[in-house]
Every structure is written in C-alpha cells, then in structure tokens.
Design an enzyme around this catalytic site. Structure first.
Site, PDB file in Angstrom:
ATOM      1  N   GLU A 171       0.823  -1.201   0.000  1.00  0.00           N
ATOM      2  CA  GLU A 171       0.000   0.000   0.000  1.00  0.00           C
ATOM      3  C   GLU A 171       0.869   1.268   0.000  1.00  0.00           C
ATOM      4  OE1 GLU A 171      -4.242  -0.546   1.739  1.00  0.00           O
ATOM      5  OE2 GLU A 171      -3.135   0.635   3.196  1.00  0.00           O
ATOM      6  N   LYS A 185     -14.050   0.696  -3.899  1.00  0.00           N
ATOM      7  CA  LYS A 185     -15.165   1.159  -3.058  1.00  0.00           C
ATOM      8  C   LYS A 185     -16.216   1.830  -3.926  1.00  0.00           C
ATOM      9  CE  LYS A 185     -12.354   1.996   1.043  1.00  0.00           C
ATOM     10  NZ  LYS A 185     -11.790   2.996   1.923  1.00  0.00           N
ATOM     11  N   HIS A 211       6.175 -26.999  -1.169  1.00  0.00           N
ATOM     12  CA  HIS A 211       5.434 -28.054  -1.877  1.00  0.00           C
ATOM     13  C   HIS A 211       4.257 -27.494  -2.675  1.00  0.00           C
ATOM     14  CE1 HIS A 211       7.623 -31.331   0.186  1.00  0.00           C
ATOM     15  NE2 HIS A 211       7.861 -30.334   1.031  1.00  0.00           N
TER      16      HIS A 211
HETATM   17  O1  PA5 Z   1      -3.158   1.844   5.895  1.00  0.00           O
HETATM   18  C1  PA5 Z   1      -4.290   2.283   5.792  1.00  0.00           C
HETATM   19  O2  PA5 Z   1      -4.559   3.471   6.035  1.00  0.00           O
HETATM   20  C2  PA5 Z   1      -5.443   1.398   5.395  1.00  0.00           C
HETATM   21  O3  PA5 Z   1      -5.055   0.142   5.037  1.00  0.00           O
HETATM   22  C3  PA5 Z   1      -6.446   1.295   6.527  1.00  0.00           C
HETATM   23  O4  PA5 Z   1      -5.802   0.794   7.672  1.00  0.00           O
HETATM   24  C4  PA5 Z   1      -7.647   0.422   6.199  1.00  0.00           C
HETATM   25  O5  PA5 Z   1      -8.216   0.815   4.998  1.00  0.00           O
HETATM   26  C5  PA5 Z   1      -8.693   0.530   7.301  1.00  0.00           C
HETATM   27  O6  PA5 Z   1      -9.059   1.855   7.496  1.00  0.00           O
HETATM   28  P1  PA5 Z   1      -9.766   2.370   8.805  1.00  0.00           P
HETATM   29  O7  PA5 Z   1      -8.860   2.161   9.946  1.00  0.00           O
HETATM   30  O8  PA5 Z   1     -10.018   3.817   8.538  1.00  0.00           O
HETATM   31  O9  PA5 Z   1     -11.043   1.590   8.939  1.00  0.00           O
END
Ligand code: PA5
Length: 420
Positions: free
Chosen positions: A273, A408, A294
């Site tokens: 990310e 989303k 495996h």
């Molecule tokens: O690193 C990030 O910001 C995202 O992966 C969030 O942790 C994830 O989308 C969850 O978001 P939130 O904590 O707002 O529910």
C-alpha cells in the site's frame, strides 16, 4: 536482529549498490526533515519515544478489565486496523494453546458464512468488542460492528455498553460520533499516524495487551530500533531497490515458522500500500516454508526470474523436540535420528536459500535471535522505517493509498449507496 545482504547484492555490481545506498541516505534525510511527500503522516516516526508510561498503563488496565470480563475479545477492523495486532499476537502467543482471553477477528471480510460461524461460536461465551477504524467510516468493520453490537446488546442488555471498546480518530468519522453519543470507552489513533503504521498506537496495543503480551516491552523494542537500527533500515531499503532496478519486481517474504504468517501479511500491506502507486513498486508476496515449498517452490525455483526473497529466519524457536530413535529404520529417517526439529528446519532453510540463489533468486536474509515482545517491537519499527525510506527512493508518497478508493466506488454504486 541482523541483516545479511551477501546473497542479494552479489547479483549486481558493487558500484550499483553503492549508488542506491547514496539515494537511500538522501531518502532517509528527507524523511527526517519531514519535508517529503505525505509528511502530514509521519507521527509513527517518533511514536516509540513519545508513548508515555501513563498511556501504556491506561491500555494495560483496560486490557486487564477486558480479560476479567471476557473469554473472547472480538476485534473488528481491516487493513492497518487489523493486521498489526494479529501479526503480533500470532508471533508472540502459542499457536494452539492460547492462554487467557482469546482474540478473534471480524470486519476484515464480508463473508456471511464466516460471520454466522463467529456468532455461533460466541453464543455460550462471554465476550467484548474492540472496534477499530481510524476513519470510522470503513464499510467492512462498520457492517460487522452493526451485527456484533446488536448481538452483544441482545445478550447483555444494559451491560453491553461496558463491553464495547472503540479505537478511532479523536474527532472525525461516524464511529467517533457513535462512541461519543453512546459514551463507550474509547481510545484515540493520532491523526498523523496512518493505518498501516499504527501498530504502536492503541489500535494495535489494546488487543495485543488483551492477548497477554507485554506492550511495554514491545514499545521498548521499537524504541531500540528507532535509536539504533537506522543503518539496517537503509541497507534493507537499498537492497530491495537494487533488486527493483534489476527488474526483480516481486519480493517474497519467506518464513520457516507458522507463527510468522501474519507478520508477512502485515508486511505485505505495509509495503504494497505504501509503494504500489504511479505504476511503480515492488509486488510484496509471501510464503510459509517448508509448507509452501510443496506448492510455490517449483515456481520460485524455475518460473519467471523477476523474484527476490526476504527470508525472516527465527534462529531459536525455543523448542527442544527431537526426531525419535525407533530402532527400526523402516521410514529411512535414521540419518536425522535424535536431531532437533529446529536443526532440520534450519537445514531446510539453508538448503532452500542455496538452491534459490543458484536458481537466480537473490536473497536478503534477516535473522531473529529469538522471538519476544521486545524483538517484535524492533521488527515492527525496522520495517516501518525501511518502508518510508524505500518509498522515498521510489519517489512516491508512502503514506497515502488513493488506489483503494476505486473498488469502493464501484461496490457502492452496485449496492446503491446514495451519491454513487
Ligand atoms: O493503511 C491504511 O490506512 C489502510 O489500510 C487502513 O488501515 C484500512 O483501509 C482501514 O481503514 P480504517 O482504519 O479507517 O477503517
């Protein structure tokens, strides 16, 4: 914890590595100057030094209360509000013989089958909820909170309120509104710490403490990394970017212990990310060995040569079990009789590493002496810091995730959410 890059940088010219190290040092300085991309989200950088004993004490006291009132803590969260806690708990507690309050996770998928199964499991258990969402608006945990809150109220009526623990932003989001309105016990995620860098906030620390882990030790370990492991972060960030420059675009994290499976999952999110944007970035993948030798071993040995590995090896898994001597060699295993299983595992690791390096898969080797809360804290901060440096070498903003919105939008449109 130590890093060895010999089986990685030998795939390039010394000068190529030296040039990337120069870039990594510049990236590190940029990070420290807090003037680079995404600098509003650098709260994680000095977090281990900033957490006060009082905050740790407050979390520990709440964790004790949850332990007293519950057989199970249901942690509701996804992404950075889920993986950090789970990775630490899996790495630091006994896989099968969990002591004390069990921690289970929901809100990280939308499977009806899974949710029904958890509701059934909870029927005859005492439980509490810890709903975690920085934005307070994420769909998956919001759905789970609605369902599990209803079940909790049905079971405990007025007492349910004292079994809901909210971790979210101080001011913004629906979850904060609900929490304030209902007067739930709540914890804050600092606004300058992004989800995937939030393990060392109440987001990770509360469930980790409920699982019986010494969070003070964990924070101390992270603090140790903050103050002592900068060079190691630079070396790791440099090595993986060297690989990227050689078109090795897939990094596989490899472990030899099932307890590290979720460490890999957490690392995958952290790096994927943070770096996968602007059509750039190494694809982070993972294998659990020797299990996956495996299944994925064939591809790693002989598939497309765009792979390198980062082996996270636990030198001492604290076990002593040996291969029995049976006086009868019908299974042909006498050549390892009386040997410790962890010795055999080590030879599997060494043999695999050799075969992969010979098969043109460079290996970054990270050795962990033994796993404890202090060491785990060290590992967390090491990977976070190296990720920041690595993202800046790549010239992306390692602290945002604009691409997550696309799925989303199309999902909301299909579901008929107003405005989509
Ligand atoms: O690193 C990030 O910001 C995202 O992966 C969030 O942790 C994830 O989308 C969850 O978001 P939130 O904590 O707002 O529910």
């Amino acid at each position: 914890m130590r890093i060895n890059l010999d089986d990685c940088i030998s795939f390039a010219k010394e000068s190529e590595f030296d040039n990337i190290v120069i870039k990594a040092r510049q990236a590190n300085e940029l990070l420290k100057s807090r003037k680079g991309k995404g600098s509003d989200f650098l709260g994680w950088m000095d977090l281990p030094d900033k957490i006060t004993d009082e905050e740790i004490q407050n979390i520990t006291v709440t964790a004790k209360k949850i332990q007293m009132q519950s057989d199970v803590l249901v942690v509701i969260g996804i992404g950075g509000s889920y993986l950090g806690a789970r990775a630490a708990i899996e790495a630091l507690t006994d896989t099968l013989n969990k002591k004390g309050t069990e921690v289970i996770y929901v809100g990280n998928n939308i499977s009806g089958k899974y949710v029904e199964s958890v509701l059934e499991y909870l029927k005859d258990k005492d439980y509490s909820l810890n709903v975690i969402s920085k934005s307070g608006t994420t769909t998956e945990p919001a759905i789970a909170f609605r369902i599990f809150r209803e079940a909790l109220y049905e079971k405990y009526q007025n007492e349910a309120k004292n079994r809901i623990y909210v971790t979210t932003d101080k001011k913004t989001g629906s979850l904060r509104k609900i929490s304030d309105k209902e007067n739930y016990i709540s914890f804050e995620i600092p606004s300058d710490v992004g989800g995937r860098y939030s393990v060392l906030t109440p987001c990770g620390l509360l469930p980790i403490a409920v699982a019986g882990i010494d969070i003070k030790q964990m924070v101390d370990g992270a603090r140790y990394s903050l103050n002592n492991c900068e060079e190691m972060c630079i070396q790791y960030a440099s090595a993986r970017n060297l690989m990227y420059s050689l078109n090795k675009t897939i990094e596989i994290m490899v472990n030899y212990d099932p307890s590290l499976h979720y460490l890999t999952e957490w690392w995958k999110q952290l790096y994927g990310e943070s770096e996968g944007k602007e059509n750039k970035g190494i694809f982070p993948a993972g294998v659990d060995n020797t299990t996956d030798l495996h299944s994925m071993g064939q591809y790693i040995q002989e598939g497309i040569r765009n792979i390198f590995e980062t082996v996270v090896y636990l030198k001492d898994d604290m076990s002593s079990i040996c291969i029995p001597d049976t006086n009868d060699n019908s299974d042909g295993l006498d050549y390892i009789k009386n040997k410790q299983l962890q010795y055999v595992n080590k030879m599997a690791m060494k043999g695999t590493k050799l075969a992969h390096v010979n098969g043109n898969v460079p290996v970054i080797f990270i050795e962990i002496e033994k796993m404890d809360a202090f060491t785990y804290g060290q590992i967390v901060y090491f990977f976070e810091k190296a990720c920041g440096i690595s993202g800046y070498i790549l010239d992306v903003n390692p602290f945002d995730q604009p691409g997550v919105e696309a799925y989303k939008k199309s999902m909301f449109k299909l579901l008929g959410k107003p405005g989509y």
